[in-house]
Design an enzyme around this catalytic site. Structure first.
Site, PDB file in Angstrom:
ATOM      1  N   LYS A  50       0.818  -1.419   0.062  1.00 13.94           N
ATOM      2  CA  LYS A  50       0.039  -0.105   0.006  1.00 13.94           C
ATOM      3  C   LYS A  50       0.906   1.405   0.046  1.00 13.94           C
ATOM      4  O   LYS A  50       0.490   2.068  -0.755  1.00 13.94           O
ATOM      5  CB  LYS A  50      -0.950   0.048   1.256  1.00 13.94           C
ATOM      6  CG  LYS A  50      -2.079  -1.132   1.088  1.00 13.94           C
ATOM      7  CD  LYS A  50      -2.798  -1.525   2.311  1.00 13.94           C
ATOM      8  CE  LYS A  50      -3.662  -2.741   2.258  1.00 13.94           C
ATOM      9  NZ  LYS A  50      -4.375  -3.058   3.325  1.00 13.94           N
ATOM     10  N   GLN A  94      -5.226  -2.245   9.571  1.00 11.14           N
ATOM     11  CA  GLN A  94      -4.986  -3.423   8.787  1.00 11.14           C
ATOM     12  C   GLN A  94      -5.710  -4.343   9.852  1.00 11.14           C
ATOM     13  O   GLN A  94      -5.576  -4.628  11.043  1.00 11.14           O
ATOM     14  CB  GLN A  94      -3.183  -3.404   8.785  1.00 11.14           C
ATOM     15  CG  GLN A  94      -3.179  -4.885   8.021  1.00 11.14           C
ATOM     16  CD  GLN A  94      -3.594  -4.848   6.662  1.00 11.14           C
ATOM     17  OE1 GLN A  94      -3.298  -3.861   5.926  1.00 11.14           O
ATOM     18  NE2 GLN A  94      -4.099  -5.847   5.911  1.00 11.14           N
ATOM     19  N   ASP A 117     -11.171   2.580   3.840  1.00 10.96           N
ATOM     20  CA  ASP A 117     -11.443   1.142   3.769  1.00 10.96           C
ATOM     21  C   ASP A 117     -12.853   0.639   3.657  1.00 10.96           C
ATOM     22  O   ASP A 117     -13.089  -0.509   3.458  1.00 10.96           O
ATOM     23  CB  ASP A 117     -10.711   0.333   4.781  1.00 10.96           C
ATOM     24  CG  ASP A 117      -9.515  -0.639   4.425  1.00 10.96           C
ATOM     25  OD1 ASP A 117      -9.511  -0.883   3.312  1.00 10.96           O
ATOM     26  OD2 ASP A 117      -8.972  -1.231   5.391  1.00 10.96           O
TER      27      ASP A 117
END
Ligand code: NDP
Length: 291
Positions: A50, A94, A117
């Protein structure tokens, strides 16, 4: 029949070029912050990808590495700090988090307009409801929808079967297909006679995590196969669908690697760009629901 390959790598390259141009047009670069609790090697590798892609398209990125034993309060404090930072337009926690942490509380701390996200419970709730617009849609299912659009694969009225019901992939994928007017069946480990669902499906999305689990003989001739699975085997990375047999039956199929994976990353960049455009230009967030 040998299926047309849905080339996620090529589509993501086109999108990257468009992102570079849009990023360059902003008064300052978009900023993405990542937070990793613990040192799981797979998670570390995803985080590295990322950050690499951020640099590639001209975005800033910063990383908060936290120890596996970090407390709920410590993790939430980092998010509160990032939420207040005007240089951070997107925050990514994450997943999965260590079991002692309350994932829902942590995800709820991310401001909706920085939830690139798409995992904030309010964004997920809006995705589930008719007539509501989430600010952001989870990147992997959004990437799958973008591939269907790019290859002009008919979705409205199609019978779609999503295999797997995780919060990250299967469930939001089913919701997006429903918004796109597919008739959706969500199957999982307790589903009886899965093959009866598969062999009627015009679109199959596999998000299971079991190597080569679905084979060509289970599929409807002429269907579209979107293989989200990433499984490490002695022969390298493979998907949840047996590519060799499925490509002889399907009309379209994503390879693994080079299918959905690159799209997930580029959709994250697109979400971060949209968050920055809203913050820096006052541009309203466009609904992300079409993927
Ligand atoms: P999870 O383990 O969270 O979910 C797996 C799902 O598959 C569950 O819903 C489970 O059912 C279902 N399942 C398990 N066994 C069977 C079975 N025998 N028959 C039918 N369904 C079954 O995985 P994720 O959703 O997080 O990930 C799925 C795959 O996608 C993994 O390979 C992962 O690496 C990959 N992935 C790829 C990404 C990309 O960018 N390409 C991004 C994210 C994930 P139940 O709910 O009943 O347990």
């Amino acid at each position: 029949m040998s299926a047309q390959i849905i080339d996620g790598k090529a589509v993501s390259q086109i999108m990257k070029e468009q992102l570079r141009q849009q990023v360059a047009a902003l008064p300052s670069p978009p900023g993405l912050a990542t937070v990793l609790v613990g040192d799981d090697p797979a998670s570390q590798s995803y985080i590295r990808s990322k950050h690499k892609l951020c640099a590639d398209v001209g975005m800033r990125s910063l990383h908060h590495q936290m120890s596996a034993g970090a407390s709920q309060a410590e993790v939430e404090a980092v998010i509160v700090q990032l939420a207040a930072d005007p240089g951070v337009h997107g925050i990514l926690i994450q997943l999965p988090l260590p079991a002692h942490l309350d994932e829902e509380c942590i995800l709820s701390r991310v401001p909706l307009e920085k939830d690139v996200d798409g995992f904030h419970p309010v964004n997920v709730g809006r995705l589930a409801m008719k007539g509501r617009q989430p600010a952001f849609v989870p990147c992997t299912p959004a990437g799958c929808m973008r591939l269907l659009q790019h290859y002009k694969i008919p979705v409205s009225g199609a019978r779609a079967v999503v295999v797997g019901r995780s919060n990250i992939v299967g469930l939001p994928m089913a919701l997006l297909l429903n918004h796109a007017d597919a008739t959706v069946t969500l199957v999982h480990s307790r589903t009886k006679d899965m093959h009866e669902h598969l062999n009627r499906a015009d679109i199959v999305v596999a998000a299971i995590g079991k190597a080569n689990f679905i084979v060509g003989s289970q599929l409807k001739p002429g269907c579209c196969v979107i293989d989200v699975g990433i499984n490490r085997t002695p022969n390298g990375l493979v998907g949840d669908v047996d590519f060799a047999s499925a490509r002889e039956v399907a009309a379209w199929i994503t390879p693994v690697p080079g299918g959905v994976g690159p799209m997930t990353l580029v959709m994250l960049m697109e979400n971060t760009l949209r968050a920055a455009q809203k913050s820096l230009l006052g541009r309203e967030l466009q609904p992300g629901i079409s993927g």
